[in-house]
Design a protein around this motif. Structure first.
Motif, mmCIF file in Angstrom:
data_model
loop_
_atom_site.group_PDB
_atom_site.id
_atom_site.type_symbol
_atom_site.label_atom_id
_atom_site.label_comp_id
_atom_site.label_asym_id
_atom_site.label_seq_id
_atom_site.Cartn_x
_atom_site.Cartn_y
_atom_site.Cartn_z
ATOM 1 N N ILE A 58 0.839 -1.209 0.000
ATOM 2 C CA ILE A 58 0.000 0.000 0.000
ATOM 3 C C ILE A 58 0.865 1.246 0.000
ATOM 4 C CG2 ILE A 58 -1.747 1.299 1.276
ATOM 5 C CD1 ILE A 58 -2.791 -1.405 2.341
ATOM 6 N N GLY A 59 1.921 1.243 0.814
ATOM 7 C CA GLY A 59 2.828 2.379 0.851
ATOM 8 C C GLY A 59 3.465 2.633 -0.505
ATOM 9 N N ARG A 60 3.863 1.561 -1.184
ATOM 10 C CA ARG A 60 4.486 1.718 -2.507
ATOM 11 C C ARG A 60 3.480 2.260 -3.527
ATOM 12 N NH1 ARG A 60 6.844 -3.290 -0.909
ATOM 13 N NH2 ARG A 60 5.519 -4.513 -2.331
ATOM 14 N N SER A 61 2.235 1.773 -3.454
ATOM 15 C CA SER A 61 1.207 2.287 -4.370
ATOM 16 C C SER A 61 0.942 3.773 -4.122
ATOM 17 C CB SER A 61 -0.094 1.494 -4.205
ATOM 18 O OG SER A 61 0.063 0.165 -4.649
ATOM 19 N N THR A 62 0.967 4.167 -2.849
ATOM 20 C CA THR A 62 0.769 5.571 -2.500
ATOM 21 C C THR A 62 1.954 6.414 -2.958
ATOM 22 O OG1 THR A 62 -0.468 4.824 -0.552
ATOM 23 C CG2 THR A 62 0.157 7.155 -0.621
ATOM 24 N N ALA A 63 3.146 5.866 -2.827
ATOM 25 C CA ALA A 63 4.357 6.581 -3.254
ATOM 26 C C ALA A 63 4.319 6.895 -4.744
ATOM 27 C CB ALA A 63 5.593 5.741 -2.925
ATOM 28 N N ILE A 64 3.924 5.914 -5.550
ATOM 29 C CA ILE A 64 3.861 6.111 -7.000
ATOM 30 C C ILE A 64 2.896 7.236 -7.345
ATOM 31 C CG2 ILE A 64 3.075 5.043 -9.158
ATOM 32 C CD1 ILE A 64 4.181 2.373 -8.025
ATOM 33 N N ARG A 65 1.764 7.265 -6.660
ATOM 34 C CA ARG A 65 0.774 8.316 -6.913
ATOM 35 C C ARG A 65 1.276 9.674 -6.437
ATOM 36 N NH1 ARG A 65 -1.179 3.593 -7.045
ATOM 37 N NH2 ARG A 65 -3.142 3.050 -8.095
ATOM 38 N N GLY A 66 1.997 9.694 -5.340
ATOM 39 C CA GLY A 66 2.575 10.944 -4.864
ATOM 40 C C GLY A 66 3.588 11.521 -5.829
ATOM 41 N N ARG A 67 4.434 10.666 -6.348
ATOM 42 C CA ARG A 67 5.440 11.129 -7.315
ATOM 43 C C ARG A 67 4.754 11.638 -8.587
ATOM 44 N NH1 ARG A 67 9.494 13.065 -6.952
ATOM 45 N NH2 ARG A 67 10.770 11.945 -8.494
ATOM 46 N N ALA A 68 3.671 10.942 -9.004
ATOM 47 C CA ALA A 68 2.942 11.378 -10.196
ATOM 48 C C ALA A 68 2.334 12.762 -10.005
ATOM 49 C CB ALA A 68 1.847 10.366 -10.537
ATOM 50 N N MET A 69 2.047 13.134 -8.748
ATOM 51 C CA MET A 69 1.484 14.444 -8.436
ATOM 52 C C MET A 69 2.564 15.510 -8.239
ATOM 53 S SD MET A 69 -1.759 14.298 -8.488
ATOM 54 C CE MET A 69 -2.839 12.898 -8.808
ATOM 55 N N GLY A 70 3.811 15.134 -8.449
ATOM 56 C CA GLY A 70 4.888 16.104 -8.303
ATOM 57 C C GLY A 70 5.304 16.335 -6.865
#
Length: 346
Positions: free
Chosen positions: A174-186
């Motif tokens: 879950i943390g990794r999935s959240t990280a990917i989305r965070g990076r996509a948001m800049g």
């Protein structure tokens, strides 16, 4: 308990084991998970009371409902030592989710009951819910929705996400999935993790830091760790004092990671700008929860991972675990009490 062709304790073929499905979203739904269980030789049953899975029943009532089952696709009901002692037929508790804090695993192991989770089914859904709460706070969605509906045309500035720092407490699926989305948001993404996937962190630009550093630097702190004796009230007055002034707490993991009384204090003082909470110390949370009175708190009723795709995938994965275990096959990576593997017999 009801069955498509029979009533509780009546009509179950004596030679067929019973699989009880308790999550509310799965009740009397003819999904692929039902076919998986039927093909494995199970009779399907459901609780009579749709809210049984919320864990509000007495131990005696819980035993009454669960007693015919050899396997359970479980939601939020409790499996305490007392309850497990009253379930001599039970062989598998298959949690539709990744948390198992309502299951006494040592007692289950003692009674040779396999406890399984669905580790690959809902991580993206939970990450989406975390960002739903982040967006709701950053863009002031709830307040601006109300103002617009009442004819108030608010032009106040909202918060950007790009350039902000997202701190993840836990870097599992879950943390990794959240990280990917965070990076996509800049966003800049930090993570505190005891056993980090360093290859993932390097590939996706996640900075691995210690817990205190994460608290001090993050604009949003999102929790993605399990609840256990070590993490109970991990976020308390001392922890909140270390968080960056004006930061926001996001919790889509487990409510008891956070001392709500201490959270209330730092939200009222303004040290934290807000909180987005999908989970609570006591669930279902009552309307008298003092956090609900604060305008800087966004809440949802434990919806992380509850989207349709996640629910279907969790049910399929849980049913597959039951079916494999019933054939004396071991679903590696999904069984919590792996020590039962060597001598497993359904």
């Amino acid at each position: 308990m009801t069955h498509p062709e029979s009533h509780f304790l009546h009509g179950f073929p004596a030679f067929m084991p019973v699989a009880l499905i308790t999550p509310e979203a799965l009740l009397h739904v003819r999904g692929p998970w039902v076919e998986i269980l039927e093909q494995a030789g199970f009779t399907i049953a459901y609780p009579e009371e749709p809210t049984f899975t919320r864990g509000l029943c007495s131990a005696a009532e819980t035993i009454r409902v669960l007693k015919p089952a050899s396997a359970v696709i479980a939601g939020g009901e409790y499996f305490t030592p007392e309850i497990l002692a009253g379930l001599p037929n039970l062989r598998v508790i298959a949690r539709a989710g990744v948390g198992y804090d309502r299951v006494d695993v040592p007692e289950s192991t003692k009674r040779k009951i396999a406890v399984t989770i669905t580790p690959t089914a809902n991580h993206e859904g939970v990450a989406e819910q975390a960002f739903a709460l982040i967006f709701a706070f950053a863009k002031n969605v709830v307040v601006n929705d109300h103002r617009t509906r009442t004819g108030q045309w608010s032009l106040g500035a909202t918060r950007p996400l790009r350039g902000n720092t997202l701190g993840l407490v836990g870097l599992g699926r879950i943390g990794r999935s959240t990280a990917i989305r965070g990076r996509a948001m800049g966003m800049h993404v930090l993570a505190a993790e005891t056993y980090p996937d360093r290859e993932f962190a390097q590939k996706h630009g996640v900075e691995l830091v210690d817990f205190d550093t994460l608290l001090a630097r993050s604009d949003y702190v999102s929790l993605h760790c399990p609840h256990n004796n070590e993490t109970h009230h991990l976020f308390n007055a001392k922890t909140f004092a270390k968080m960056k002034p004006g930061s926001v707490l996001i919790n889509t993991s487990r409510g008891k990671l956070v001392c709500e009384q201490d959270l209330l204090a730092v939200l009222k003082s303004g040290h934290l700008a807000g909180a987005g909470l999908d989970v609570f110390e006591h669930e279902p949370a009552g309307s008298d929860n003092p956090l609900f009175a604060l305008p800087n708190v966004i809440v949802s009723p434990h919806l992380g991972g509850a989207d349709k795709l996640s629910q279907d995938n969790m049910a399929i994965e849980a049913a597959t675990c039951i079916a494999r275990l019933s054939k004396n096959e071991w679903p590696a990576g999904a069984v919590v009490n792996d020590e039962l593997r060597a001598g497993w017999k359904f």
